[in-house]
Design a protein around this motif. Structure first.
Motif, mmCIF file in Angstrom:
data_model
loop_
_atom_site.group_PDB
_atom_site.id
_atom_site.type_symbol
_atom_site.label_atom_id
_atom_site.label_comp_id
_atom_site.label_asym_id
_atom_site.label_seq_id
_atom_site.Cartn_x
_atom_site.Cartn_y
_atom_site.Cartn_z
ATOM 1 N N UNK A 70 0.840 -1.084 0.744
ATOM 2 C CA UNK A 70 -0.072 -0.086 0.761
ATOM 3 C C UNK A 70 0.803 1.194 0.195
ATOM 4 N N UNK A 71 0.667 2.616 -0.536
ATOM 5 C CA UNK A 71 1.158 3.856 -0.751
ATOM 6 C C UNK A 71 0.509 4.357 0.315
ATOM 7 N N UNK A 72 1.181 4.651 0.856
ATOM 8 C CA UNK A 72 0.480 5.791 1.722
ATOM 9 C C UNK A 72 1.501 7.301 1.458
ATOM 10 N N UNK A 73 0.931 7.924 0.968
ATOM 11 C CA UNK A 73 1.560 9.916 1.124
ATOM 12 C C UNK A 73 0.495 10.892 1.786
ATOM 13 N N UNK A 74 1.223 12.132 1.418
ATOM 14 C CA UNK A 74 0.426 12.664 1.539
ATOM 15 C C UNK A 74 -0.447 13.564 3.156
ATOM 16 N N UNK A 75 -1.177 13.762 2.815
ATOM 17 C CA UNK A 75 -2.052 14.301 4.687
ATOM 18 C C UNK A 75 -2.790 12.739 5.034
ATOM 19 N N UNK A 76 -3.550 12.154 4.300
ATOM 20 C CA UNK A 76 -3.342 10.809 4.746
ATOM 21 C C UNK A 76 -1.848 10.006 6.034
ATOM 22 N N UNK A 77 -0.676 9.905 5.051
ATOM 23 C CA UNK A 77 -0.199 9.802 5.819
ATOM 24 C C UNK A 77 0.382 10.394 7.372
ATOM 25 N N UNK A 78 0.013 11.650 7.124
ATOM 26 C CA UNK A 78 -0.240 12.780 8.110
ATOM 27 C C UNK A 78 -1.014 12.075 8.924
ATOM 28 N N UNK A 79 -2.053 12.100 8.835
ATOM 29 C CA UNK A 79 -3.065 11.589 10.066
ATOM 30 C C UNK A 79 -2.464 10.097 10.694
ATOM 31 N N UNK A 80 -2.474 8.940 10.066
ATOM 32 C CA UNK A 80 -2.113 7.890 10.007
ATOM 33 C C UNK A 80 -1.057 8.099 10.713
ATOM 34 N N UNK A 90 -8.958 15.333 4.058
ATOM 35 C CA UNK A 90 -8.953 15.587 5.529
ATOM 36 C C UNK A 90 -9.478 16.207 6.187
ATOM 37 N N UNK A 91 -10.521 16.405 5.787
ATOM 38 C CA UNK A 91 -11.771 17.100 6.791
ATOM 39 C C UNK A 91 -12.277 14.894 7.038
ATOM 40 N N UNK A 92 -12.808 14.945 5.962
ATOM 41 C CA UNK A 92 -13.116 13.099 6.420
ATOM 42 C C UNK A 92 -12.985 12.938 7.086
ATOM 43 N N UNK A 93 -11.190 12.657 7.050
ATOM 44 C CA UNK A 93 -10.693 11.910 7.765
ATOM 45 C C UNK A 93 -10.818 12.519 9.688
ATOM 46 N N UNK A 94 -10.556 13.883 9.396
ATOM 47 C CA UNK A 94 -10.703 13.978 10.661
ATOM 48 C C UNK A 94 -12.762 13.784 11.702
ATOM 49 N N UNK A 95 -13.164 13.984 11.002
ATOM 50 C CA UNK A 95 -14.382 13.494 11.053
ATOM 51 C C UNK A 95 -14.993 12.390 11.557
ATOM 52 N N UNK A 96 -14.023 11.460 11.581
ATOM 53 C CA UNK A 96 -14.211 9.724 11.072
ATOM 54 C C UNK A 96 -13.542 9.643 12.718
ATOM 55 N N UNK A 97 -12.411 10.704 12.466
ATOM 56 C CA UNK A 97 -12.341 10.882 14.015
ATOM 57 C C UNK A 97 -12.710 10.931 15.718
ATOM 58 N N UNK A 98 -14.012 11.461 15.219
ATOM 59 C CA UNK A 98 -14.713 11.593 16.495
ATOM 60 C C UNK A 98 -15.960 10.940 17.041
ATOM 61 N N UNK A 99 -15.787 9.300 16.242
ATOM 62 C CA UNK A 99 -16.855 8.706 17.090
ATOM 63 C C UNK A 99 -15.857 7.753 17.729
ATOM 64 N N UNK A 122 4.547 11.400 6.085
ATOM 65 C CA UNK A 122 4.093 12.458 6.811
ATOM 66 C C UNK A 122 4.567 13.895 6.646
ATOM 67 N N UNK A 123 6.452 13.570 7.081
ATOM 68 C CA UNK A 123 6.744 14.525 7.524
ATOM 69 C C UNK A 123 7.004 15.386 6.534
ATOM 70 N N UNK A 124 7.671 15.116 4.793
ATOM 71 C CA UNK A 124 7.713 15.664 3.927
ATOM 72 C C UNK A 124 6.325 16.234 3.612
ATOM 73 N N UNK A 125 4.996 15.577 4.021
ATOM 74 C CA UNK A 125 3.696 16.790 3.767
ATOM 75 C C UNK A 125 3.682 17.432 4.683
ATOM 76 N N UNK A 126 3.812 17.550 5.429
ATOM 77 C CA UNK A 126 4.000 18.591 6.799
ATOM 78 C C UNK A 126 5.097 20.051 6.923
#
Length: 136
Positions: free
Chosen positions: A3-13, A69-78, A48-52
């Motif tokens: 799996x390739x993860x980069x950008x905002x998703x990598x930052x959130x993970x 990013x907004x969708x992922x952050x909303x998912x964390x609220x449950x 994540x560091x590169x994206x940040x």
């Protein structure tokens, strides 16, 4: 398959990894699986560091848009209750509270009630499943 993860998703993970103290939970894994997992976690932290850095430098991130990013952050609220977490883990509610009190399960305490991070509960379940599988 990888799996390739980069950008905002990598930052959130990467932030979820820190929140749930995943590194500490990998100690019970077989050495080869633990090493491969730690290498993947390091790759995610690097992405994540590169994206940040690009975000702080006012450069547009390469992969993710603000909607992602907004969708992922909303998912964390449950959150899960101690009863729900106990069902997932196959343990008592008292044991769930003990795990939360010592930080093994991530969550927040509101009054006398715990609101537990579902990702943390799932990570604990996965670690338990892997440990049980390595004993057979």
């Amino acid at each position: 398959m990888g799996a390739h993860v980069s950008g905002g998703p990598a930052f959130i993970i990467a932030n979820l990894i820190e929140l749930t103290k995943v590194d500490d939970r990998l100690r019970g894994l077989p050495p080869e699986l633990r090493a491969a997992t730690l290498e993947t976690l390091d790759d995610i932290r690097g992405a994540a560091a590169v994206w940040d850095r690009s975000r702080k430098g006012n450069q547009a991130p390469e992969v993710v848009g603000i909607q992602d990013v907004a969708v992922t952050v909303d998912a964390l609220e449950s959150f899960l209750t101690t009863a729900q977490a106990a069902d997932v883990l196959g343990v008592s509610e008292r044991r769930v509270r003990q795990l939360a009190d010592v930080g093994t399960l991530a969550g927040r305490k509101l009054g006398r009630q715990w609101q537990l991070d579902p990702e943390s509960v799932q990570a604990r379940r996965l670690a338990a499943d892997i440990s049980e599988g390595s004993e057979n």
